[in-house]
Design a protein around this motif. Structure first.
Motif, short mmCIF file in Angstrom:
data_model
loop_
_atom_site.label_atom_id
_atom_site.label_comp_id
_atom_site.label_asym_id
_atom_site.label_seq_id
_atom_site.Cartn_x
_atom_site.Cartn_y
_atom_site.Cartn_z
N GLU A 201 -29.04 11.49 90.89
CA GLU A 201 -27.27 11.55 90.87
C GLU A 201 -26.96 10.35 89.83
O GLU A 201 -27.42 9.41 89.57
N PRO A 202 -25.67 10.82 89.12
CA PRO A 202 -25.22 9.85 88.24
C PRO A 202 -24.63 8.68 88.94
O PRO A 202 -23.87 9.02 89.64
N VAL A 203 -24.96 7.43 88.37
CA VAL A 203 -24.46 6.29 89.05
C VAL A 203 -23.80 5.60 87.98
O VAL A 203 -23.11 4.49 88.34
N GLY A 204 -24.06 5.89 86.69
CA GLY A 204 -23.24 5.08 85.63
C GLY A 204 -23.71 5.53 84.56
O GLY A 204 -24.30 6.73 83.95
N ASP A 205 -23.24 4.58 83.38
CA ASP A 205 -23.38 5.05 81.98
C ASP A 205 -24.07 3.83 81.18
O ASP A 205 -23.48 2.76 81.58
N ILE A 206 -24.90 4.04 80.45
CA ILE A 206 -25.17 2.98 79.38
C ILE A 206 -25.06 3.49 77.75
O ILE A 206 -25.32 4.46 77.72
N ARG A 207 -24.60 2.51 77.18
CA ARG A 207 -24.33 2.86 75.50
C ARG A 207 -25.32 1.43 74.83
O ARG A 207 -24.83 0.52 75.13
N ILE A 208 -26.16 1.95 73.85
CA ILE A 208 -26.96 1.06 73.16
C ILE A 208 -26.63 1.38 71.96
O ILE A 208 -26.81 2.12 71.18
N GLY A 209 -26.42 0.05 71.28
CA GLY A 209 -26.02 0.10 69.97
C GLY A 209 -24.67 1.01 69.59
O GLY A 209 -23.80 0.90 70.10
N GLY A 210 -24.85 1.82 68.48
CA GLY A 210 -23.52 2.78 67.92
C GLY A 210 -22.83 2.03 67.05
O GLY A 210 -23.03 0.54 66.57
N ASP A 211 -21.89 2.57 66.37
CA ASP A 211 -21.11 1.94 65.23
C ASP A 211 -19.75 1.34 65.97
O ASP A 211 -19.46 1.40 66.97
N SER A 212 -18.96 0.63 65.02
CA SER A 212 -17.94 0.12 65.36
C SER A 212 -16.81 1.18 65.62
O SER A 212 -17.06 2.33 65.22
N ARG A 213 -16.00 0.95 66.24
CA ARG A 213 -14.76 2.06 66.77
C ARG A 213 -13.24 1.40 66.62
O ARG A 213 -13.07 0.03 66.23
N ALA A 214 -12.29 2.06 67.05
CA ALA A 214 -11.03 1.68 66.97
C ALA A 214 -10.80 0.68 68.13
O ALA A 214 -11.25 0.64 69.13
N VAL A 215 -9.96 -0.39 68.06
CA VAL A 215 -9.45 -1.30 69.09
C VAL A 215 -8.99 -0.51 70.26
O VAL A 215 -8.16 0.37 69.83
N LEU A 216 -9.49 -0.62 71.40
CA LEU A 216 -8.95 0.13 72.75
C LEU A 216 -9.16 1.62 72.40
O LEU A 216 -8.60 2.36 73.07
N GLY A 217 -10.15 1.89 71.50
CA GLY A 217 -10.55 3.39 71.19
C GLY A 217 -11.76 3.80 71.97
O GLY A 217 -12.53 3.12 72.60
N ARG A 218 -11.81 5.21 71.89
CA ARG A 218 -13.31 5.90 72.53
C ARG A 218 -14.34 5.58 71.74
O ARG A 218 -14.07 5.04 70.60
N PRO A 219 -15.56 5.68 72.42
CA PRO A 219 -16.70 5.36 71.58
C PRO A 219 -16.81 6.17 70.18
O PRO A 219 -17.47 5.71 69.21
N ASP A 220 -16.22 7.42 69.97
CA ASP A 220 -16.24 8.24 68.81
C ASP A 220 -15.30 8.06 68.05
O ASP A 220 -15.15 8.69 66.99
N SER A 221 -14.40 6.92 68.27
CA SER A 221 -13.29 6.75 67.32
C SER A 221 -13.64 6.10 66.31
O SER A 221 -14.49 5.30 66.16
N LYS A 222 -12.59 5.86 65.15
CA LYS A 222 -13.12 5.31 64.01
C LYS A 222 -12.16 3.99 63.77
O LYS A 222 -11.11 3.90 63.94
N PRO A 223 -12.89 2.92 63.34
CA PRO A 223 -12.14 1.82 63.06
C PRO A 223 -10.84 2.03 61.89
O PRO A 223 -11.06 2.76 60.88
N THR A 224 -9.96 1.20 61.76
CA THR A 224 -9.04 1.20 60.59
C THR A 224 -9.47 0.47 59.38
O THR A 224 -9.91 -0.68 59.62
N GLN A 225 -9.32 0.96 58.42
CA GLN A 225 -10.20 0.41 57.03
C GLN A 225 -9.45 0.94 55.90
O GLN A 225 -9.44 1.93 55.38
N THR A 226 -8.32 0.32 55.79
CA THR A 226 -7.12 0.47 54.56
C THR A 226 -7.05 -0.69 53.82
O THR A 226 -7.53 -1.93 54.18
N PRO A 227 -6.65 -0.58 52.45
CA PRO A 227 -6.55 -1.86 51.78
C PRO A 227 -5.68 -3.05 52.09
O PRO A 227 -6.12 -4.22 51.95
N THR A 228 -4.83 -2.73 53.32
CA THR A 228 -4.02 -3.74 53.80
C THR A 228 -4.03 -3.93 55.38
O THR A 228 -3.67 -5.09 55.80
#
Length: 495
Positions: A309-336
């Motif tokens: 039975e599923p009782v939880g989730d675990i995520r190990i490692g992974g890339d950076s993401r957007a603040v308040l974003g899903r695990p598959d979201s991308k961080p903001t990376q612009t010149p400013t």
């Protein structure tokens, strides 16, 4: 208990973050295009009340460090975990906060002090604030050594160069979060951040932000933010079961963000410089290694199952993401604008709803197009008197000032006069002594060091030839030097 690889379908696997009040996204969205601001927050360990293991519902944050600087007013905001980062920050000021252990509510341990926070604010710039203590908060928490340090710098006339604008450092050594009525002689704690090797028993988080010169653009700077963490092995159990597992995090984990108005970037991962394939994260159940995340293939794992039975989730490692974003979201990376968040490990239980974050990091930068502009060497030049008759004496007075928070050194001032045709004059003396160059300029060498807000005086005494024609002498002075490792320049003119 079993685990599944990333991609396994089970209820609600997205790890949404509960938003509690204004976030950094809200605060930074209000900044205009000419703004410079930087913040970062790192928490080695964060657990919800359901995982505290005591009769007292308490949220526990360990080794938390926050550092913020803003050249423009910034409104108050909290991080993804709901921790307040800053209430409000006036323009031209910095704040740093470090705390080895924080309990929410604060009185969860009664009258006993938890890890004393270190708080620093600038201006004015003061000495770093350091707090050292121990904690025996049974049944909630026990720790051998707790340490917090915070520092902030700011100067109203310029920039902080060659030093951190804000820095926070927190650590906790050999820490246990205990079961109710925890007796170390009879049972193990519910949560433990410790190791047999004392060198591995310390959990540490450091946040710092600073400026770096942009090559070929004197007076222009980029902003850098670094979050660094080392984490002791964490052993914990699942509420309502006898299952316990250990998370081992190898090496130092770093989130680094930079922006200079021309480019922006963020990186997140282990700084294992050995170039091999040793695991950087291991998940251990009993004596069995269930999962290893190698240096070159760090990524998500999902799914905790008990009796199928599923009782939880675990995520190990992974890339950076957007603040308040899903695990598959991308961080903001612009010149400013650069912003990102990440966790080394996240455990989430479905029932009861609870989350455990290991190695949480979050960062944000805002810089103007073209980078942060900082003043150079300040030169002020006056003629004394402003007019003189043929045969009379006169002088040029030069003030060399340092408006930035750094030590200005290796200063060279070049004084180059020019006169209208027929006007004859000559230099008599100078203080300090200057060297005359073939082009007629006078050079004052090796001035300094000049501290923040300090001024050095130069004087050139001269006289006009008695037979000189009337006219105008224009005198231009330029200065070059180094301040905080960055090249500096300035100029002034008098007639």
């Amino acid at each position: 208990m079993t685990f599944a690889q990333a991609g396994t379908r089970f209820p609600n696997p997205t790890f949404p973050v509960a938003k509690k009040g204004p976030s950094s996204n809200d605060a930074f969205a209000r900044l205009n295009g000419s703004a410079f601001a930087a913040y970062g927050t790192g928490t080695v360990f964060h657990s919800d009340p359901e995982l505290s293991g005591s009769d007292v519902a308490v949220t526990i944050d360990m080794a938390a460090s926050d550092a913020v600087y803003a050249a423009q007013d910034v409104s108050g905001f909290a991080d993804e975990l709901g921790r307040p980062i800053v209430a409000a920050l006036p323009a031209g000021s910095g704040r740093a906060h470090a705390q080895s252990v924080k309990l929410d509510p604060p009185d969860a341990a009664g009258e006993i002090e938890t890890g004393l926070p270190a708080d620093a604010a600038a201006p004015p710039t003061g000495r770093p604030v350091v707090r050292d203590n121990r904690a025996d908060l049974t049944p909630i928490l026990k720790a051998d050594t707790l340490r917090a340090e915070a520092a902030a710098r700011a100067v109203s006339t310029g920039c902080v160069l060659g030093d951190d604008l804000a820095r926070a450092d927190a650590s906790a050594d050999d820490t246990d979060v205990a079961d109710t009525d925890f007796d170390p002689k009879k049972t193990k704690p519910l949560l433990s951040l410790s190791a047999d090797d004392p060198g591995r028993a310390v959990s540490h988080s450091k946040a710092r932000t600073y400026l770096v010169p942009i090559s070929g653009q004197p007076g222009r700077f980029g902003a850098v933010y670094e979050l660094r963490q080392t984490i002791a092995p964490i052993t914990f159990g699942l509420p309502g079961t006898d299952e316990k597992f250990t998370i081992e995090v190898g090496g130092e984990w770093v989130m680094r963000a930079s922006a200079d108005g021309g480019k922006g970037a963020v990186s997140f991962g282990s700084e294992n410089s050995n170039g091999d394939q040793r695991p950087v994260i291991r998940l251990i159940h009993g004596n069995d290694v269930l999962d290893e995340v190698m240096l070159r293939d760090a990524g998500g794992r999902t799914g905790i199952f008990v009796d199928a039975e599923p009782v939880g989730d675990i995520r190990i490692g992974g890339d950076s993401r957007a603040v308040l974003g899903r695990p598959d979201s991308k961080p903001t990376q612009t010149p400013t604008r650069v912003s990102a968040a990440g966790d080394i490990v996240v455990v989430r239980l479905f029932e009861p709803h609870a989350e455990l974050h290991v190695g949480h990091m979050e960062v944000g930068l805002a810089v103007p197009a073209g980078g942060v502009s900082c003043p150079g060497i300040k030169l002020t030049k006056t003629s004394d008197p402003s007019s003189v008759r043929p045969g009379g004496p006169f002088a040029w007075n030069i003030e060399v000032s340092n408006p930035n928070d750094c030590v200005l050194d290796q200063v060279k001032v070049t004084d180059l006069p020019s006169a209208t045709p027929g006007l004859d004059w000559r230099a008599v003396t100078s203080v300090p002594k200057a060297t005359r160059e073939p082009d007629g300029s006078l050079v004052f060498e090796s001035m300094g060091p000049i501290g923040t807000g300090e001024t050095r005086q130069l004087k050139l005494n001269a006289e006009v030839d008695p037979g000189s024609a009337l006219g105008t002498i224009t005198n231009r002075a330029t200065a070059i030097g180094v301040c905080g490792g960055a090249p500096q320049a300035g100029s002034a003119e008098a007639t």
